[in-house]
Design a protein around this motif. Structure first.
Motif, short mmCIF file in Angstrom:
data_model
loop_
_atom_site.label_atom_id
_atom_site.label_comp_id
_atom_site.label_asym_id
_atom_site.label_seq_id
_atom_site.Cartn_x
_atom_site.Cartn_y
_atom_site.Cartn_z
N GLN A 1 23.47 31.94 32.70
CA GLN A 1 23.29 33.40 32.60
C GLN A 1 22.10 33.85 33.43
O GLN A 1 22.01 35.02 33.81
CB GLN A 1 23.10 33.80 31.13
CG GLN A 1 24.34 33.57 30.28
CD GLN A 1 24.12 33.92 28.83
OE1 GLN A 1 22.97 34.00 28.37
NE2 GLN A 1 25.20 34.12 28.09
N LYS A 2 21.18 32.92 33.69
CA LYS A 2 20.02 33.20 34.53
C LYS A 2 19.84 32.05 35.51
O LYS A 2 20.32 30.94 35.28
CB LYS A 2 18.73 33.33 33.68
CG LYS A 2 18.67 34.54 32.78
CD LYS A 2 17.33 34.54 32.05
CE LYS A 2 17.21 35.73 31.10
NZ LYS A 2 15.90 35.69 30.39
N LYS A 3 19.13 32.30 36.57
CA LYS A 3 18.75 31.22 37.47
C LYS A 3 17.70 30.35 36.78
O LYS A 3 16.85 30.85 36.05
CB LYS A 3 18.19 31.79 38.77
CG LYS A 3 19.21 32.50 39.64
CD LYS A 3 18.56 33.00 40.92
CE LYS A 3 19.58 33.71 41.81
NZ LYS A 3 18.94 34.21 43.06
N TYR A 4 17.78 29.05 37.05
CA TYR A 4 16.83 28.12 36.44
C TYR A 4 15.37 28.48 36.76
O TYR A 4 14.52 28.47 35.86
CB TYR A 4 17.16 26.70 36.89
CG TYR A 4 16.26 25.64 36.31
CD1 TYR A 4 15.80 25.70 35.00
CD2 TYR A 4 15.88 24.53 37.07
CE1 TYR A 4 14.98 24.71 34.47
CE2 TYR A 4 15.07 23.54 36.55
CZ TYR A 4 14.62 23.64 35.25
OH TYR A 4 13.80 22.67 34.72
N PRO A 5 15.03 28.84 38.01
CA PRO A 5 13.64 29.25 38.28
C PRO A 5 13.20 30.45 37.45
O PRO A 5 12.03 30.53 37.06
CB PRO A 5 13.66 29.59 39.78
CG PRO A 5 14.77 28.77 40.34
CD PRO A 5 15.81 28.75 39.26
N ASP A 6 14.13 31.35 37.15
CA ASP A 6 13.79 32.51 36.33
C ASP A 6 13.49 32.07 34.90
O ASP A 6 12.59 32.62 34.25
CB ASP A 6 14.93 33.53 36.34
CG ASP A 6 15.11 34.17 37.70
OD1 ASP A 6 14.14 34.15 38.49
OD2 ASP A 6 16.21 34.71 37.97
N ARG A 7 14.24 31.11 34.40
CA ARG A 7 13.98 30.60 33.05
C ARG A 7 12.62 29.90 32.99
O ARG A 7 11.88 30.04 32.02
CB ARG A 7 15.08 29.63 32.63
CG ARG A 7 16.42 30.30 32.35
CD ARG A 7 17.37 29.35 31.63
NE ARG A 7 18.66 29.98 31.38
CZ ARG A 7 18.90 30.79 30.36
NH1 ARG A 7 17.94 31.08 29.50
NH2 ARG A 7 20.11 31.31 30.19
N LEU A 8 12.30 29.13 34.03
CA LEU A 8 11.00 28.47 34.08
C LEU A 8 9.87 29.49 34.12
O LEU A 8 8.86 29.34 33.43
CB LEU A 8 10.93 27.56 35.31
CG LEU A 8 11.70 26.24 35.24
CD1 LEU A 8 11.64 25.53 36.58
CD2 LEU A 8 11.15 25.34 34.14
N LYS A 9 10.05 30.52 34.93
CA LYS A 9 9.03 31.55 35.05
C LYS A 9 8.81 32.25 33.72
O LYS A 9 7.67 32.52 33.31
CB LYS A 9 9.45 32.57 36.12
CG LYS A 9 8.42 33.65 36.38
CD LYS A 9 8.88 34.59 37.49
CE LYS A 9 7.84 35.68 37.76
NZ LYS A 9 8.29 36.61 38.83
N GLU A 10 9.89 32.52 33.01
CA GLU A 10 9.80 33.17 31.70
C GLU A 10 9.09 32.28 30.70
O GLU A 10 8.23 32.73 29.93
CB GLU A 10 11.21 33.51 31.21
CG GLU A 10 11.24 34.23 29.88
CD GLU A 10 12.66 34.53 29.43
OE1 GLU A 10 12.86 34.78 28.22
OE2 GLU A 10 13.58 34.52 30.29
#
Length: 303
Positions: free
Chosen positions: A91-100
């Motif tokens: 549902q999200k890009k993995y880098p976006d999940r890490l950033k969050e």
């Protein structure tokens, strides 16, 4: 209309603004008994419910401060790894999940390694934080655990690992699973060097983490009522088509069946670990730790 916009509405907004200024995290509801606990009282009790003794999850910073003498420790730098090796996206890009996750926790990844004095004995401690993507085991977490083992070898120090994880990190696929043998090899190097490796299982410790380094300790300790298991309860029940005991996979159940050596209350954790470290490294007993309830027969380090 002007009177409503210029007079009435601002007054209403001021009333609600005052209410919103009151912090909404002053009280915490215990997930076990439902008791409302003032946040300062909960922090002072190391996030143990004063009403039912339920152990809530403890953050990395608080955990490290509770173990090292006078909260005096130094973090161990860990080499960076490839951020998104598989270009994974759900549902999200993995880098976006890490950033969050990094923004939420203030940490680079799930595992933090530090070293410092534990009852005067130089000790390496790694903490797995469930708040960072469920404490999932990825390349960065595996690298941190290995770096902790290397630090213990360099300093000839005991290595204590606090686990809390939902398993492997699916966004890294097979690269995540490869951290299981990598960390296992690192633990074997500690064993060959005769250095103690102590695991403290906290709630929850599951999946590939339990199937690798979490069960390789010379001493296996668990916090009360911690969930410890490989697969989920529902999956097992559907597989074997039987109803499992109510306490299945809890620390007490694992202790009764020989999977855990002891269950230690969080308030007694530091003094228990201190005595175990001193026994396993053959250091003189510190009289300040007298009266700690730790078994006297513990395995000596390998020759």
């Amino acid at each position: 209309m002007n009177w409503i916009n210029n007079v009435v509405r601002p007054k209403i907004q001021r009333v609600f603004k005052k209410r919103e200024q009151t912090p909404d995290n002053l009280w915490h509801k215990c997930g076990n008994c439902g008791e409302m606990i003032f946040h300062r009282d909960l922090d002072a009790a190391m996030r143990v419910c004063p009403a039912c003794d339920h152990h809530l999850r403890l953050g990395t910073k608080e955990r490290l401060a509770s173990i090292f003498d006078n909260a005096d420790y130094q973090t161990v730098p860990v080499d960076g790894v490839t951020l998104d090796p598989l270009k994974f996206r759900d549902q999200k890009k993995y880098p976006d999940r890490l950033k969050e996750a990094r923004s939420k926790t203030g940490r680079d990844d799930a595992v933090t390694v530090a070293h410092g004095p534990l009852d005067g004995v130089e000790t390496v401690v790694a903490v797995e934080d469930f708040s960072f993507m469920g404490g999932s085991l990825g390349m960065a977490a595996g690298e941190a655990i290995i770096r902790g083992a290397e630090t213990a070898l360099e300093k000839k120090a005991p290595y204590i690992l606090f686990t809390a994880a939902g398993g492997a990190r699916m966004q890294e696929g097979i690269l995540s699973l490869m951290q299981m043998p990598r960390t296992t090899v690192a633990i074997q190097l500690l064993r060959e060097a005769g250095l103690p490796f102590i695991v403290v299982l906290t709630d929850p410790t599951t999946g590939g983490v339990l199937a690798s380094y979490a069960m390789l300790g010379d001493i296996q300790i668990a916090e009360p009522k911690a969930l410890i298991g490989f697969s989920g309860r529902r999956v097992i029940e559907q597989t074997i088509r039987e109803k499992l005991p109510a306490d299945f996979q809890l620390a007490e159940f694992q202790f009764e069946h020989g999977m855990v050596d002891m269950i230690v209350h969080r308030h007694k954790m530091k003094e228990t670990l201190a005595r175990i470290v001193r026994l396993m490294t053959h250091r003189p007993r510190n009289t300040r730790q007298a009266g700690t309830n730790v078994p006297a027969t513990l395995p000596a380090p390998a020759p």
